[in-house]
Motif scaffolding. Structure first.
Motif: not given
Length: 124
Positions: A92-108
């Motif tokens: 699930a963490i790997e899936l989250a890291s593939r979305f671009p939005w962590a560069r503009y904030g974070s993915m929980e």
């Protein structure tokens, strides 16, 4: 197991992106989501409107209070979510890291509770 990938955005970081950059990130996000959905990995996703359009409802001692926007004071705001099916927290963490939005904030990344088990437990 299901995981909710909560997208938090720092509006100041996002404001630094040009319209072309943002549109490119959004295209990438939507195409990536479509690909995951076609594989059965992505079960649902949505972008949320700005916190200025939100209301927070709180009930204390029988009194209901409604606040404009999110109640918590925070730099990052909840901007969307992705509901995914993954074999592990690591996946699930790997899936989250593939979305671009962590560069503009974070993915929980948060596991979703089994509501059917909860239903049985409480006799509902």
């Amino acid at each position: 197991m299901k995981y909710l990938l909560l997208v938090y955005i720092d509006p100041e970081l996002l404001d630094q992106a040009t319209t072309e950059q943002y549109d490119g990130e959004m295209r990438h996000c939507i195409r990536h989501a479509d690909s995951l959905a076609s594989q059965g990995t992505l079960l649902g996703f949505n972008k949320l409107e700005s916190p200025a359009q939100a209301r927070t409802v709180r009930i204390r001692e029988g009194r209901t209070t409604v606040f404009d926007g999110p109640f918590a004071e925070t730099k990052e705001v909840l901007a969307g979510y992705n509901l995914v099916e993954a074999d592990s927290l690591e996946q699930a963490i790997e899936l989250a890291s593939r979305f671009p939005w962590a560069r503009y904030g974070s993915m929980e990344v948060r596991p979703v509770a089994d509501m059917e088990a909860e239903r049985v437990r409480v006799g509902a």
